[in-house]
Scaffold this motif. Structure first.
Motif, PDB file in Angstrom:
ATOM      1  N   GLU A  61       0.834  -1.207   0.000  1.00  0.00           N
ATOM      2  CA  GLU A  61       0.000   0.000   0.000  1.00  0.00           C
ATOM      3  C   GLU A  61       0.868   1.256   0.000  1.00  0.00           C
ATOM      4  N   TYR A  62       1.927   1.246   0.780  1.00  0.00           N
ATOM      5  CA  TYR A  62       2.826   2.403   0.822  1.00  0.00           C
ATOM      6  C   TYR A  62       3.461   2.633  -0.540  1.00  0.00           C
ATOM      7  N   GLN A  63       3.911   1.568  -1.186  1.00  0.00           N
ATOM      8  CA  GLN A  63       4.544   1.710  -2.495  1.00  0.00           C
ATOM      9  C   GLN A  63       3.565   2.228  -3.547  1.00  0.00           C
ATOM     10  N   ILE A  64       2.325   1.801  -3.450  1.00  0.00           N
ATOM     11  CA  ILE A  64       1.305   2.294  -4.376  1.00  0.00           C
ATOM     12  C   ILE A  64       1.119   3.798  -4.193  1.00  0.00           C
ATOM     13  N   LEU A 108       5.890  -9.875  -9.645  1.00  0.00           N
ATOM     14  CA  LEU A 108       4.562  -9.518 -10.138  1.00  0.00           C
ATOM     15  C   LEU A 108       4.155  -8.130  -9.671  1.00  0.00           C
ATOM     16  N   PHE A 109       4.467  -7.808  -8.422  1.00  0.00           N
ATOM     17  CA  PHE A 109       4.107  -6.489  -7.909  1.00  0.00           C
ATOM     18  C   PHE A 109       4.891  -5.397  -8.641  1.00  0.00           C
ATOM     19  N   ASN A 110       6.157  -5.646  -8.895  1.00  0.00           N
ATOM     20  CA  ASN A 110       6.942  -4.690  -9.679  1.00  0.00           C
ATOM     21  C   ASN A 110       6.336  -4.488 -11.063  1.00  0.00           C
ATOM     22  N   LEU A 111       5.881  -5.572 -11.671  1.00  0.00           N
ATOM     23  CA  LEU A 111       5.255  -5.464 -12.984  1.00  0.00           C
ATOM     24  C   LEU A 111       3.965  -4.655 -12.907  1.00  0.00           C
ATOM     25  N   VAL A 112       3.171  -4.899 -11.876  1.00  0.00           N
ATOM     26  CA  VAL A 112       1.922  -4.153 -11.693  1.00  0.00           C
ATOM     27  C   VAL A 112       2.199  -2.655 -11.616  1.00  0.00           C
ATOM     28  N   LEU A 113       3.190  -2.262 -10.818  1.00  0.00           N
ATOM     29  CA  LEU A 113       3.535  -0.846 -10.696  1.00  0.00           C
ATOM     30  C   LEU A 113       3.994  -0.275 -12.033  1.00  0.00           C
ATOM     31  N   THR A 114       4.716  -1.070 -12.796  1.00  0.00           N
ATOM     32  CA  THR A 114       5.201  -0.606 -14.096  1.00  0.00           C
ATOM     33  C   THR A 114       4.065  -0.453 -15.090  1.00  0.00           C
TER      34      THR A 114
END
Length: 232
Positions: free
Chosen positions: A91-94, A134-140
């Motif tokens: 959540e923080y990274q988002i 996967l989370f890195n990909l989502v952010l990208t």
């Protein structure tokens, strides 16, 4: 239409020549794969296109932008290195990315996380390598930049996570006007995802097709078969 134009591009580190006299044009709403043995300069090429490394010679244009700063404005770049703070929550990274990236697509992040069943309240350090990737990909993918560049996004993750990653790529980019370029050694995994193929050998481009489907019909060869022929 998105376009990457590379002209007489070379890169050396001291006396070591990594890439030599590359000429390449990638265009359209297409997915291109770059493959080659380790040490052939795939990662270096992606960083130069993204404005994160400086060419020794030649020029790069991304949608008409030739400076490093200009290219960075056009590219969402996914590194092969883990860059996120392991002690922060998803959540923080988002929220951090929302503040840092203009027009960051927060709603899309939650939609993708729901698709792969990844909760946002956990800490990144507690995720498996596959889930971190996967989370890195989502952010990208939530970065609205017109060109998406990824370095070894499939590396080191298990089969199920690879399927999730490929599903995200196909589901969230198919109808968008984006050009996607990624380096990988997972030949079998990308066979029916990519539209075009670049093979680098000995610091130069050894093979290029922008229409892999046409090549399959004409020659009846897989990506792996082409790579083996080129690598002889």
């Amino acid at each position: 239409m998105q376009k990457i134009e590379i002209t007489q591009l070379s890169k050396s580190y001291g006396r070591k020549e990594v890439l030599r006299d590359l000429n390449l044009t990638l265009a359209g709403n297409r997915i291109y794969g770059i493959i080659g043995e380790n040490g052939t300069g795939k990662s270096t090429l992606l960083r130069m296109i993204s404005g994160l490394a400086r060419p020794s010679k030649g020029s790069i244009s991304v949608n008409g932008h030739t400076t490093a700063e200009g290219r960075r404005s056009q590219v969402a770049y996914l590194s092969d290195q883990e860059m996120l703070d392991g002690f922060s929550t998803l959540e923080y990274q988002i929220q951090f990315h929302e503040k840092m990236i203009p027009n960051f697509q927060v709603n899309r992040v939650y939609e993708m996380l729901d698709m792969i069943k990844l909760p946002v309240d956990g800490k990144i350090k507690n995720l498996s390598k596959g889930h971190r990737n996967l989370f890195n990909l989502v952010l990208t993918l939530a970065n609205p930049a017109p060109v998406l560049i990824m370095d070894e996004p499939l590396s080191g993750i298990d089969t199920n996570k690879k399927e999730d990653l490929l599903q995200l790529l196909s589901s969230f980019t198919l109808d968008e006007d984006r050009l996607i370029l990624f380096a990988t050694h997972e030949y079998d995994e990308i066979e029916f995802l990519i539209d075009g193929l670049v093979i680098i050998k000995g610091s130069s481009i050894a093979y290029f097709t922008e229409d892999l489907e046409e090549m399959r019909i004409e020659q009846g060869k897989t990506v792996q078969e082409i790579f083996k022929e080129v690598s002889k």
